[in-house]
Design an enzyme around this catalytic site. Structure first.
Site, mmCIF file in Angstrom:
data_model
loop_
_atom_site.group_PDB
_atom_site.id
_atom_site.type_symbol
_atom_site.label_atom_id
_atom_site.label_comp_id
_atom_site.label_asym_id
_atom_site.label_seq_id
_atom_site.Cartn_x
_atom_site.Cartn_y
_atom_site.Cartn_z
ATOM 1 N N GLY A 44 0.775 -1.241 0.000
ATOM 2 C CA GLY A 44 0.000 0.000 0.000
ATOM 3 C C GLY A 44 0.799 1.280 0.000
ATOM 4 N N ASP A 101 0.805 3.281 4.353
ATOM 5 C CA ASP A 101 -0.230 4.054 3.667
ATOM 6 C C ASP A 101 -1.274 4.592 4.641
ATOM 7 O OD1 ASP A 101 -1.119 1.481 4.201
ATOM 8 O OD2 ASP A 101 -1.967 1.115 2.215
ATOM 9 N N ASP A 104 -5.271 2.190 10.488
ATOM 10 C CA ASP A 104 -6.692 1.877 10.653
ATOM 11 C C ASP A 104 -6.885 1.368 12.084
ATOM 12 O OD1 ASP A 104 -9.333 1.451 9.754
ATOM 13 O OD2 ASP A 104 -8.896 -0.598 9.185
ATOM 14 N N LYS A 132 -7.025 6.995 10.307
ATOM 15 C CA LYS A 132 -8.440 6.876 10.700
ATOM 16 C C LYS A 132 -8.451 6.673 12.204
ATOM 17 C CE LYS A 132 -9.789 3.882 6.903
ATOM 18 N NZ LYS A 132 -10.513 2.638 6.578
ATOM 19 N N PHE A 153 -13.800 3.420 3.804
ATOM 20 C CA PHE A 153 -12.784 2.637 3.117
ATOM 21 C C PHE A 153 -12.324 3.419 1.889
ATOM 22 C CE2 PHE A 153 -10.749 -0.687 0.703
ATOM 23 C CZ PHE A 153 -10.077 -1.357 1.703
ATOM 24 N N ASP A 160 -5.456 -0.132 -2.006
ATOM 25 C CA ASP A 160 -6.210 -1.029 -2.875
ATOM 26 C C ASP A 160 -7.474 -1.573 -2.236
ATOM 27 O OD1 ASP A 160 -4.857 -2.732 -0.943
ATOM 28 O OD2 ASP A 160 -5.508 -4.400 -2.198
ATOM 29 N N ARG A 166 -5.009 0.823 -7.109
ATOM 30 C CA ARG A 166 -3.760 1.375 -6.563
ATOM 31 C C ARG A 166 -3.148 2.482 -7.412
ATOM 32 N NH1 ARG A 166 -2.003 -2.010 -2.392
ATOM 33 N NH2 ARG A 166 -2.208 -4.243 -2.741
#
Ligand code: IMP
Ligand code: MG
Length: 177
Positions: A44, A101, A104, A132, A153, A160, A166
């Site tokens: 990512g 990237d 989460d 996030k 998301f 991706d 991507r």
């Protein structure tokens, strides 16, 4: 044609120019720290790592890629993090910048920092393009964050869904069809 049951939102969440502008300021912050090695968590962060490293642009700064996976072909994390590629790297006594990237749940970065620490670096700082915060399940905070985003998301700019999306230069929200 994409085979996924999702579609892109009507407009990007973060436009290409916004990403470029933020990379400029982020690179200034990172330049002020004297890192020896960037560790980029594939897949990512490949685009972010390439762009931010060329903006830091120091001859002695090394960049290595490691693999961290926790996602199957789903928008939910499996919670288990598999890490590979660390064993052959020379990071003992080095000042590390770990780049990913997105933060989460925090499982991936938390597991990566613990795994890297076992190789005896001098320091480990962390940098993510996206955060996030509301999704966090482990007590982990990145030292450098590009953008704070809501619990949606997102794909594009390296991120991706099932390995698609991507290569888009912007960040998009993925919506159910
Ligand atoms: P965490 O372990 O739950 O923090 O998840 C981190 C990893 O999950 C990231 O490195 C991404 O690969 C993936 N991920 C989490 N949220 C998203 C998202 O919104 N879009 C794409 N990938 C995501
Ligand atoms: Mg990732």
């Amino acid at each position: 044609m994409s085979n996924t049951p999702y579609k892109l939102s009507n407009a990007p969440l973060i436009a290409e120019q916004q990403i470029k502008n933020r990379l400029e300021s982020l690179a200034q912050e990172l330049k002020a720290c004297d890192f020896d090695v960037i560790l980029s968590a594939l897949t990512g962060s490949y685009m972010f790592a390439a762009d931010i490293s060329r903006k830091i642009a120091k001859p002695a700064l090394k960049i290595y890629f490691i693999k961290a996976s926790s996602y199957g072909d789903s928008t939910q994390s499996s919670g288990k993090v598999q890490i590979s590629g660390l064993e052959k790297l020379d990071i003992k006594g080095k000042r590390i910048l770990l780049v990913d990237d997105i933060l989460d749940t925090g499982n991936t970065m938390f597991a990566l920092v613990q795994a890297i620490a076992e190789y005896g670096p001098t320091s480990i700082k962390t940098c993510v393009l996206l955060n996030k915060e509301s999704r966090r399940t482990v007590d982990f905070h990145a030292d450098f964050v590009g953008f704070e985003i809501e619990d949606k998301f997102v794909v594009g700019y390296g991120l991706d869904y099932a390995d698609e999306y991507r290569t888009l230069p912007e960040i998009w929200t993925l919506e159910k069809l």
